[in-house]
Design an enzyme around this catalytic site. Structure first.
Site, PDB file in Angstrom:
ATOM      1  CG  PHE A 137      25.394-106.205 -83.431  1.00 40.94           C
ATOM      2  CD1 PHE A 137      25.030-107.216 -82.418  1.00 40.94           C
ATOM      3  CD2 PHE A 137      25.828-106.744 -84.445  1.00 40.94           C
ATOM      4  CE1 PHE A 137      25.286-108.646 -82.586  1.00 40.94           C
ATOM      5  CE2 PHE A 137      26.263-108.083 -84.740  1.00 40.94           C
ATOM      6  CZ  PHE A 137      25.842-109.113 -83.820  1.00 40.94           C
ATOM      7  N   GLY A 138      27.446-102.594 -83.190  1.00 44.44           N
ATOM      8  CA  GLY A 138      28.795-102.245 -83.919  1.00 44.44           C
ATOM      9  C   GLY A 138      29.745-102.179 -82.513  1.00 44.44           C
ATOM     10  CE  LYS A 177      20.254-110.665 -87.603  1.00 40.21           C
ATOM     11  NZ  LYS A 177      19.769-111.447 -86.552  1.00 40.21           N
ATOM     12  N   GLY A 205      29.473 -97.676 -87.846  1.00 37.51           N
ATOM     13  CA  GLY A 205      28.445 -97.384 -86.898  1.00 37.51           C
ATOM     14  C   GLY A 205      28.917 -97.716 -85.431  1.00 37.51           C
ATOM     15  N   GLY A 206      28.274 -96.570 -84.604  1.00 35.49           N
ATOM     16  CA  GLY A 206      28.485 -96.825 -83.221  1.00 35.49           C
ATOM     17  C   GLY A 206      27.547 -96.987 -82.630  1.00 35.49           C
ATOM     18  N   GLY A 207      26.490 -97.656 -82.928  1.00 40.75           N
ATOM     19  CA  GLY A 207      25.271 -98.506 -82.158  1.00 40.75           C
ATOM     20  C   GLY A 207      25.620 -99.744 -81.291  1.00 40.75           C
ATOM     21  CE  LYS A 258      15.378-111.230 -86.777  1.00 42.17           C
ATOM     22  NZ  LYS A 258      16.016-110.063 -85.927  1.00 42.17           N
ATOM     23  CG  ASN A 306      12.331-105.442 -84.603  1.00 48.49           C
ATOM     24  OD1 ASN A 306      11.745-104.356 -85.185  1.00 48.49           O
ATOM     25  ND2 ASN A 306      13.711-105.599 -84.633  1.00 48.49           N
ATOM     26  CG  PHE A 349      19.746 -94.356 -91.863  1.00 51.38           C
ATOM     27  CD1 PHE A 349      18.932 -93.564 -92.060  1.00 51.38           C
ATOM     28  CD2 PHE A 349      19.793 -95.085 -90.361  1.00 51.38           C
ATOM     29  CE1 PHE A 349      17.760 -93.244 -91.219  1.00 51.38           C
ATOM     30  CE2 PHE A 349      18.750 -94.648 -89.542  1.00 51.38           C
ATOM     31  CZ  PHE A 349      17.684 -93.775 -89.853  1.00 51.38           C
TER      32      PHE A 349
END
Length: 352
Positions: free
Chosen positions: A76-77, A172, A72-74, A260, A325, A149
């Site tokens: 957090f990654g 999460k 993943g390249g988001g 959450k 969120n 995904f």
């Protein structure tokens, strides 16, 4: 007369009572003090040996780790890739990202232009869109792909994954329609029920971690030795990883992390509608109570829900405006349409 019913003679008192000076078991004050000193010295040696052993174990784990891969390249990654790369300059940290532009940005400019354009990544962080290259000879795998995904993503790369490669889940949420948790998705998508699985959860905004601000997280596992080695591998003062008696409560951590998100969106709606702090406090308190009730009914341990992966994470995302969120909830409370809100976001909304 039956001998069993004969009265047995009362045994005579022992000639050597503990109070007797001649009792060899009764130590003199001098000998008692000497023995205490011996015990104290032995204990100090044991403590020093234990600290030395733990220090060598941490060093060994880090030394024998040659490569880690982040799926993943988001945001957090990217943060976790940077954090791990800072642990050891000679270790390769490979990011598997589907966006070629993100890969070029990381490889050419040492930054993820999409999420952290002003933050430099360590030089040992590289990016690729080729799963086989990214996973080749990896010692650890951190999965930062959104839950929705993950099934199709993992099925597409399963052939390149070593059966013993430890998977650390950073996402999460629950999968829509199936309501499966990542601990259920992972073995089914990889067709390997024995794939080592660890969940890392807690209150950790990506931006604050990238700015090297300290935080606390909780590790839960299905194999203790994998959890311990990963804890030694990832631990650094900025990312304090906590272990507890509830380490096997994977379900509790994942349920708390998913539910959450619902509460966070509701908190954003309260803020967007300007309902005040009293309403916010009442909402969060009741939400925590309902999450704890539902999670324990599903087999989670109450202590997990009230710990780092539960209450702390809820407090952070509900009261701080750095959660996507929470942002969605604020916009909804302000009267915006959900389609317009999601269309303007560059990150995936966590589904629940």
């Amino acid at each position: 007369m039956d001998r069993r019913w004969q009265k047995r003679p009362t045994p005579s008192p022992s000639p050597l009572l503990p109070q007797d000076p001649g009792n060899p078991l009764q130590l003199s004050p001098e000998r008692t003090q000497d023995r205490r000193k011996v015990v104290r010295i032995a204990w100090q040696k044991l403590v020093r040996w234990s600290r030395s052993w733990r220090s060598r174990a941490k060093t060994d784990v880090l030394e024998r780790t040659k490569k880690a891969v982040v799926l993943g390249g988001g945001s957090f990654g990217t943060v976790m890739a940077a954090h791990i790369a800072n642990r050891k300059d000679q270790m390769e940290v490979s990011m598997l990202a589907r966006d070629p532009a993100v890969c070029r940005s990381i490889n050419d400019n040492s930054c993820n232009y999409k999420y952290f354009p002003d933050h430099k990544l360590p030089e040992n962080v590289v990016a690729t869109s080729d799963a086989k290259t990214a996973l080749l000879k990896a010692d650890y795998c951190l999965r930062a792909v959104p839950v929705q995904f993950s099934t199709s993503f993992l099925e597409g790369i399963a052939e390149y994954i070593d059966p013993g490669l430890p998977f650390i889940s950073l996402s999460k949420g629950l999968e829509l329609n199936t309501l499966r948790m990542m601990s259920q998705i992972n073995p089914q998508a990889l067709k390997n029920p024995r794939q080592p699985f660890i969940a890392l959860s807690g209150s950790s905004f990506a931006l604050e971690l990238m700015n090297k601000l300290p935080t606390g997280n909780l590790l839960v596992y299905d194999k203790l030795y994998i959890c311990n080695t990963f804890n030694q591998f990832i631990y650094l003062g900025l990312l304090y990883v906590v272990t507890s008696d509830n380490l096997r409560d994977v379900a509790g951590v994942e349920i708390a992390g998913a539910l959450k998100n619902v509460l966070t969106i509701a908190a954003g709606i309260v803020e967007g509608m300007n309902l005040g702090n009293n309403s916010m406090a009442a909402l969060v308190a009741q939400g925590c109570s309902e999450i704890r009730w539902l999670a324990t009914k599903m087999g989670a341990k109450p202590a997990t829900i009230t710990g780092l992966s539960g209450t702390e994470d809820i407090m952070l995302t509900c009261f701080v405006n750095l959660s996507r969120n929470k942002t969605v909830g604020v916009c909804l409370g302000s009267g915006e349409k959900l389609e317009d809100i999601l269309g303007s976001m560059n990150q995936v909304l966590v589904k629940f």
